[in-house]
Design a protein around this motif. Structure first.
Motif, PDB file in Angstrom:
ATOM      1  N   ARG A   1     -14.528  37.634   2.506  1.00  0.00           N
ATOM      2  CA  ARG A   1     -14.481  36.459   3.386  1.00  0.00           C
ATOM      3  C   ARG A   1     -13.031  36.032   3.602  1.00  0.00           C
ATOM      4  O   ARG A   1     -12.617  35.716   4.713  1.00  0.00           O
ATOM      5  N   ASP A   2     -12.239  36.038   2.523  1.00  0.00           N
ATOM      6  CA  ASP A   2     -10.834  35.636   2.643  1.00  0.00           C
ATOM      7  C   ASP A   2     -10.056  36.610   3.526  1.00  0.00           C
ATOM      8  O   ASP A   2      -9.177  36.207   4.284  1.00  0.00           O
TER       9      ASP A   2
ATOM     10  N   ASN B   1     -11.000  35.674   6.975  1.00  0.00           N
ATOM     11  CA  ASN B   1     -10.376  34.374   7.278  1.00  0.00           C
ATOM     12  C   ASN B   1      -8.900  34.572   7.626  1.00  0.00           C
ATOM     13  O   ASN B   1      -8.385  33.975   8.573  1.00  0.00           O
TER      14      ASN B   1
ATOM     15  N   GLN C   1      -8.531  35.833  11.089  1.00  0.00           N
ATOM     16  CA  GLN C   1      -8.814  34.844  12.135  1.00  0.00           C
ATOM     17  C   GLN C   1      -7.731  33.766  12.193  1.00  0.00           C
ATOM     18  O   GLN C   1      -7.377  33.306  13.268  1.00  0.00           O
TER      19      GLN C   1
ATOM     20  N   LYS D   1     -10.158  32.708  19.114  1.00  0.00           N
ATOM     21  CA  LYS D   1     -10.914  33.051  17.896  1.00  0.00           C
ATOM     22  C   LYS D   1     -11.048  34.543  17.635  1.00  0.00           C
ATOM     23  O   LYS D   1     -11.566  34.939  16.589  1.00  0.00           O
TER      24      LYS D   1
ATOM     25  N   ASP E   1     -16.092  30.807  15.258  1.00  0.00           N
ATOM     26  CA  ASP E   1     -15.444  30.549  13.976  1.00  0.00           C
ATOM     27  C   ASP E   1     -16.180  31.308  12.870  1.00  0.00           C
ATOM     28  O   ASP E   1     -17.366  31.048  12.620  1.00  0.00           O
TER      29      ASP E   1
ATOM     30  N   ILE F   1     -14.744  31.434   9.828  1.00  0.00           N
ATOM     31  CA  ILE F   1     -14.223  30.872   8.573  1.00  0.00           C
ATOM     32  C   ILE F   1     -15.264  29.931   7.954  1.00  0.00           C
ATOM     33  O   ILE F   1     -15.464  29.917   6.745  1.00  0.00           O
ATOM     34  N   LYS F   2     -15.982  29.193   8.806  1.00  0.00           N
ATOM     35  CA  LYS F   2     -17.014  28.258   8.316  1.00  0.00           C
ATOM     36  C   LYS F   2     -18.185  29.030   7.695  1.00  0.00           C
ATOM     37  O   LYS F   2     -18.557  30.101   8.182  1.00  0.00           O
ATOM     38  N   ASP F   3     -18.779  28.419   6.652  1.00  0.00           N
ATOM     39  CA  ASP F   3     -19.909  29.055   5.971  1.00  0.00           C
ATOM     40  C   ASP F   3     -21.114  29.251   6.890  1.00  0.00           C
ATOM     41  O   ASP F   3     -21.881  30.199   6.720  1.00  0.00           O
ATOM     42  N   ASP F   4     -21.259  28.330   7.856  1.00  0.00           N
ATOM     43  CA  ASP F   4     -22.421  28.382   8.757  1.00  0.00           C
ATOM     44  C   ASP F   4     -22.649  29.760   9.349  1.00  0.00           C
ATOM     45  O   ASP F   4     -23.770  30.250   9.422  1.00  0.00           O
ATOM     46  N   PHE F   5     -21.568  30.362   9.791  1.00  0.00           N
ATOM     47  CA  PHE F   5     -21.676  31.672  10.439  1.00  0.00           C
ATOM     48  C   PHE F   5     -22.398  32.663   9.529  1.00  0.00           C
ATOM     49  O   PHE F   5     -23.257  33.428   9.966  1.00  0.00           O
ATOM     50  N   TRP F   6     -22.058  32.621   8.235  1.00  0.00           N
ATOM     51  CA  TRP F   6     -22.611  33.590   7.273  1.00  0.00           C
ATOM     52  C   TRP F   6     -23.997  33.184   6.802  1.00  0.00           C
ATOM     53  O   TRP F   6     -24.850  34.044   6.563  1.00  0.00           O
TER      54      TRP F   6
END
Ligand code: GTP
Ligand code: MG
Length: 300
Positions: free
Chosen positions: A166-167, A170, A173, A233, A278, A280-285
């Motif tokens: 994830r990092d 991130n 992005q 993005k 985005d 980076i936000k947890d929502d996406f995952w």
């Protein structure tokens, strides 16, 4: 085996040297050379990221007169080649691209090519490049010159944890955002503000995001938020499944070969789409648990 007759009648005269008798030179005499081949196995149970990057695209973009700072056709072509690559390699769970680069994430459970580094990297690079070159004419009117052909390099990096992966994404992005804000402001100063490139560079030295947003708004009436998402993005290429509203469960036991084949087929059937949002936000995952589990989601 006799050598072909052309060999005997060409500029070389048939001689003992040229007419090799392969039956006498047994394969085993030479086979030892295989021992010099080194193959590196990418660490098991780690997320493999293969990043490809355009070689000399600074020059190439000038040669084909890409629009500055972003050329929509060039980005669409990158996304097209990435889509083809994701479709061709069902073990890729997600890809993220910006400018002349694309990162392809292989699920940590992948056993593709027994996880041999060279096979994986070279296959991604050539699959991507073949699609990019073949589709060039769909995105640009001007044909490719043989002295300026697009080529890409590639590297593989293993990330041991989901957080590391994830990092990594991130980081790409955030890099996209920082470069795009800088380039958008720089070209506004040069084009709209008729400023010399060196003066624009000087003005932007040491500025933070807020300063650049302010320059864009106060001098040119540009609200950076209204710039296209593809530029701000980057692009995410992934298989489309129905969005869910719970996080991914932890991946369970390794799959049997039959289960793995079934899942591969399901992935091959899914539509591959491109999004600009985005990541980076947890929502996406959270909404896309299949990215972590590797298990295909529900079809839309
Ligand atoms: P190497 O990757 O080291 O071979 O160098 P490079 O010249 O490809 O530079 P790098 O990968 O660091 O950066 C990509 C470069 O491609 C940018 O600096 C731009 O010059 C160019 N580029 C990428 N996308 C676009 C675009 O949409 N428009 C324009 N005008 N240029 C672009
Ligand atoms: Mg490059």
């Amino acid at each position: 085996m006799d050598k072909p007759t052309t060999f005997q009648h060409g500029k070389f005269k048939a001689s003992a040297v040229h007419r090799l008798d392969f039956s006498e030179l047994t394969l085993t005499r030479y086979e030892y050379v295989k021992n010099f081949e080194m193959s590196e196995i990418l660490l098991p149970n780690t997320w493999i990221v293969v990043r490809i990057d355009g070689r000399g695209f600074h020059k190439l973009s000038a040669h084909y007169a890409f629009s500055k700072p972003n050329d929509r056709c060039a980005l669409d072509l990158m996304n097209y080649a990435a889509t083809h690559t994701v479709q061709s390699l069902s073990d890729v769970t997600i890809a993220y691209g910006v400018s002349d680069e694309f990162s392809f994430v292989f699920h940590k459970a992948t056993t593709l090519f027994e996880r041999r580094r060279e096979k994986i990297v070279s296959t991604v690079v050539s699959t991507f490049t073949a699609a990019y070159v073949l589709a060039w004419g769909r995105f640009f009117n001007q044909p490719l010159d043989t002295n300026m052909l697009p080529t890409f390099d590639g590297r593989a990096v293993c990330y041991p944890s989901w957080e590391n992966l994830r990092d990594y994404l991130n980081w790409r992005q955030v890099d996209c955002h920082i470069n795009n804000l800088y380039n958008t402001t720089f070209w506004a100063l040069v084009r709209k503000g008729e400023m010399a490139a060196t003066d624009a560079e000087e003005l932007l030295k040491g500025t933070v995001s807020g300063d650049k947003n302010e320059i864009l708004w106060s001098r040119f009436g540009i609200n950076y938020n209204n710039e296209p998402d593809m530029f701000k993005k980057g692009s995410v290429v992934l298989r489309e499944y129905a969005l869910e509203d719970f996080p991914a469960p932890e991946p369970g036991e390794p799959l049997s070969k039959t289960q793995a084949d079934k899942q591969r087929k399901a992935r091959q059937k899914a539509k591959v789409i491109t999004l600009h949002l985005d990541i980076i936000k947890d929502d996406f995952w959270f909404q896309r648990p299949w990215l972590k589990t590797g298990k295909p989601g529900k079809s839309v």
